[in-house]
Design an enzyme around this catalytic site. Structure first.
Site, short mmCIF file in Angstrom:
data_model
loop_
_atom_site.label_atom_id
_atom_site.label_comp_id
_atom_site.label_asym_id
_atom_site.label_seq_id
_atom_site.Cartn_x
_atom_site.Cartn_y
_atom_site.Cartn_z
N HIS A 1 0.91 -1.49 0.32
CA HIS A 1 -0.19 0.12 -0.07
C HIS A 1 0.42 1.22 0.14
O HIS A 1 1.34 2.09 0.89
CB HIS A 1 -1.01 -0.20 1.24
CG HIS A 1 -1.44 1.19 1.55
ND1 HIS A 1 -3.41 1.07 1.18
CD2 HIS A 1 -1.66 2.17 2.01
CE1 HIS A 1 -3.59 1.91 0.75
NE2 HIS A 1 -2.86 2.55 1.44
N ASP B 1 -1.44 -9.93 1.27
CA ASP B 1 -0.66 -9.05 0.29
C ASP B 1 -1.77 -8.59 -1.01
O ASP B 1 -1.65 -8.38 -1.66
CB ASP B 1 0.08 -9.70 -0.15
CG ASP B 1 1.49 -9.50 -1.51
OD1 ASP B 1 1.50 -8.05 -1.62
OD2 ASP B 1 1.92 -9.99 -3.13
N GLU C 1 1.28 -1.44 4.45
CA GLU C 1 1.59 -0.60 3.97
C GLU C 1 3.36 -0.55 5.49
O GLU C 1 2.91 -0.29 6.46
CB GLU C 1 1.03 0.92 4.82
CG GLU C 1 1.68 2.19 4.19
CD GLU C 1 0.22 3.43 5.02
OE1 GLU C 1 0.16 4.59 4.31
OE2 GLU C 1 -0.80 3.71 5.94
#
Length: 419
Positions: free
Chosen positions: A336, A387, A396
Site C-alpha cells: 500500500h 498481500d 503499508e
C-alpha cells in the site's frame, strides 16, 4: 502538514552519510564482542543496505544527483506555496504523499540512536541539541495534536499524551549534554511523567519504554545511582516479553512473531528488537542480568529473542515470506504505497488523475515499482498475510518501521562477520 524543516533535513543527511559508512566500511572498530560461530540465518548486511535504501524512495522535493531509487522522481515542488512558505523537501512518512512531522521525528531519533549504539561514528552529533526545543515544551505542556487536530487526526494523534515526550526529551538531553539540570528534572518529574507506568508499547506515539531503556544506561554503565529505578522499570518491560517468564504478558503468533496490534504491527517488532539488543548491550557491559520472578534473563537471552524477531521478518516464518520488499525470493508485491503502485513518470509521462489512481490501486497486478527495503505492517495474529494493496493495516510501509531495524541489522551483520 509538518514541514521538512521540522524534521531537520541537515540532521537526516548526517544520519544517511553515517549509514552509508555502515554499509561500506567497518564502523565497529571501537565496538567489540565475540562473533557467533554458527552460520547466519540471513544476509543481514544485505537487509541493512536495503533497509537504508528504502528512505530514498520516501524522499520528497528536488532529488539529489546521487539518487539511486530511479522510479522516485521530483515531487511536491510547490509545497507551502499557497501559504507563502517553503515546505519543499523532507520525507513522506509512509505510503501516502504526506509529510507528518510527529512520526518523522521518531524516525530520525531512532536512526540516530541506531548509529549511536551500533555505529560508533555519531556519538558527538547530539551536542547540537538546543536547550531552548525542551524549555518551551515543558512550559507550554500539551500534545502537539491539540492545535493540529483537524490535520493530523486520526492518522497521527498523540493518544499517549505529552508526558512521554517530555521524559524522552529530558533523557536525550541528559545523555547529550551531561548537564545536571536534566538529571534533576528527571528525578523530580519522572513519576509524574509516567516513568513507572506499565505501558510496554514503544513507537512513534508512546516513548516511555524507550526513555526507560535510555536512562537505564546511566545507572548500568555510568553507575549513576540516582537513576537506579530505571533499571527496574526496564526490567519490567523485559519480563513482559520473555516467553514463559512469570510476568510475561506479550502475545506471539504461532510462528513466533511478537504481536501488539493488527494495525502496522511490524513497527513494534522492529522497535522492540532494537530495545532488546540495546538493553542487552548495557547489561553485558555492567555484567548484570534481569530477574523475572524466579527466572534469570541474561543479555544472551535478549539477543536471542531479538534475532528471532528479525529472522521472522526476513523470512523465517510459516509463509516463508520476507516482509522486507526486495529481500529474498518471496516478498510482498502489492504494498500500500502510492509511489510504488503508480507507474513512474518515466514510463507514464501523462498526468494521472485522482480517480484514475484508484484504477491502479484496485488492480491485482504487482506494483510497477519495487520499493526495495520497505517493511510492511506484517502478518496477522495467525501468521496470515494477504498481500493486498487495499489492506493498509498489513501492507503499508513506513519510515518508523524501518528506522529501529537499522540498528538491529547492523548489530546482527557485525555479529556474524558480515560487516
Amino acid at each position: 502538514m509538518a514541514s521538512s524543516s521540522s524534521t531537520s533535513p541537515v540532521f537526516l543527511l548526517l544520519c544517511f552519510f553515517t549509514f552509508f559508512l555502515l554499509c561500506n566500511g567497518n564502523p565497529f572498530r571501537s565496538y567489540h564482542h565475540p562473533r557467533h560461530s554458527r552460520f547466519a540465518s540471513h544476509n543481514y548486511r544485505d537487509a541493512l543496505t536495503k533497509s537504508i535504501l528504502f528512505f530514498e524512495g520516501q524522499r520528497s522535493g528536488k532529488l539529489p544527483a546521487n539518487q539511486r531509487v530511479s522510479w522516485r522522481k521530483d515531487s511536491g515542488l510547490s509545497d507551502g506555496a499557497q501559504a507563502h512558505v517553503d515546505l519543499v523537501g523532507g520525507y513522506y512518512d509512509a505510503g501516502d504523499n504526506v509529510k507528518f512531522g510527529f512520526p518523522m521525528a521518531f524516525t530520525t531519533t531512532m536512526l540516530s540512536w541506531s548509529v549511536i549504539e551500533f555505529g560508533g561514528l555519531m556519538k558527538g552529533e547530539l551536542q547540537h541539541a538546543k536547550q531552548a526545543v525542551f524549555e518551551f515544551a515543558d512550559k507550554y505542556r500539551g500534545t502537539y495534536s491539540d492545535g493540529l487536530k483537524s490535520y493530523v487526526c486520526p492518522f497521527y494523534c498523540s493518544y499517549s499524551g505529552y508526558q512521554d515526550e517530555l521524559l524522552w526529551g529530558a533523557a536525550w538531553l541528559h545523555r547529550a549534554t551531561r548537564n545536571p539540570m536534566y538529571l534533576n528534572y528527571i528525578q523530580r518529574n519522572g513519576q509524574v511523567l509516567g516513568a513507572s507506568e506499565e505501558d510496554f508499547t514503544f513507537g512513534w506515539d508512546n516513548k516511555h519504554v524507550g526513555a526507560r531503556i535510555l536512562l537505564s544506561k546511566s545507572f548500568l554503565v555510568q553507575r549513576m545511582q540516582g537513576l537506579h529505578e530505571y533499571k527496574s522499570h526496564s526490567d519490567n518491560f523485559i519480563c513482559s516479553l520473555v516467553p514463559g517468564a512469570p510476568f510475561s504478558t506479550a502475545q506471539y503468533t504461532p510462528g513466533g512473531l511478537l504481536f501488539k496490534m493488527s494495525d502496522d504491527n511490524m513497527q513494534y517488532v522492529t522497535s522492540t528488537s532494537f530495545l532488546l539488543l540495546t538493553y542487552a548491550k548495557y547489561l553485558k557491559r555492567s555484567r548484570m542480568t534481569v530477574s523475572c520472578g524466579g527466572t534469570v534473563v541474561t543479555a544472551r537471552t535478549l539477543r536471542s529473542i531479538a534475532k528471532k524477531q528479525v529472522d521472522y521478518l526476513l523470512g523465517t516464518n510459516p509463509k516463508k515470506m520476507s516482509y522486507m520488499v526486495g529481500y529474498g525470493p518471496n516478498y510482498p508485491k502489492r504494498i500500500h504505497h502510492r509511489g510504488a503502485s503508480l507507474p513512474s513518470i518515466t514510463s507514464h509521462p501523462q498526468k494521472i488523475t485522482c480517480s484514475a489512481g484508484f484504477d491502479f490501486m484496485n488492480t491485482e497486478s504487482p506494483n510497477p515499482n519495487v520499493h526495495v527495503g520497505a517493511i510492511v505492517g506484517g502478518p496477522d495474529l495467525h501468521d496470515n498475510f494477504p498481500d493486498e494493496r487495499s489492506d493498509y493495516e498489513q501492507s503499508e510501509p513506513s519510515t518508523y518501521i524501518n528506522a529501529p531495524l537499522v540498528g538491529a541489522l547492523a548489530y546482527l551483520a557485525h555479529s556474524y562477520g558480515q560487516l
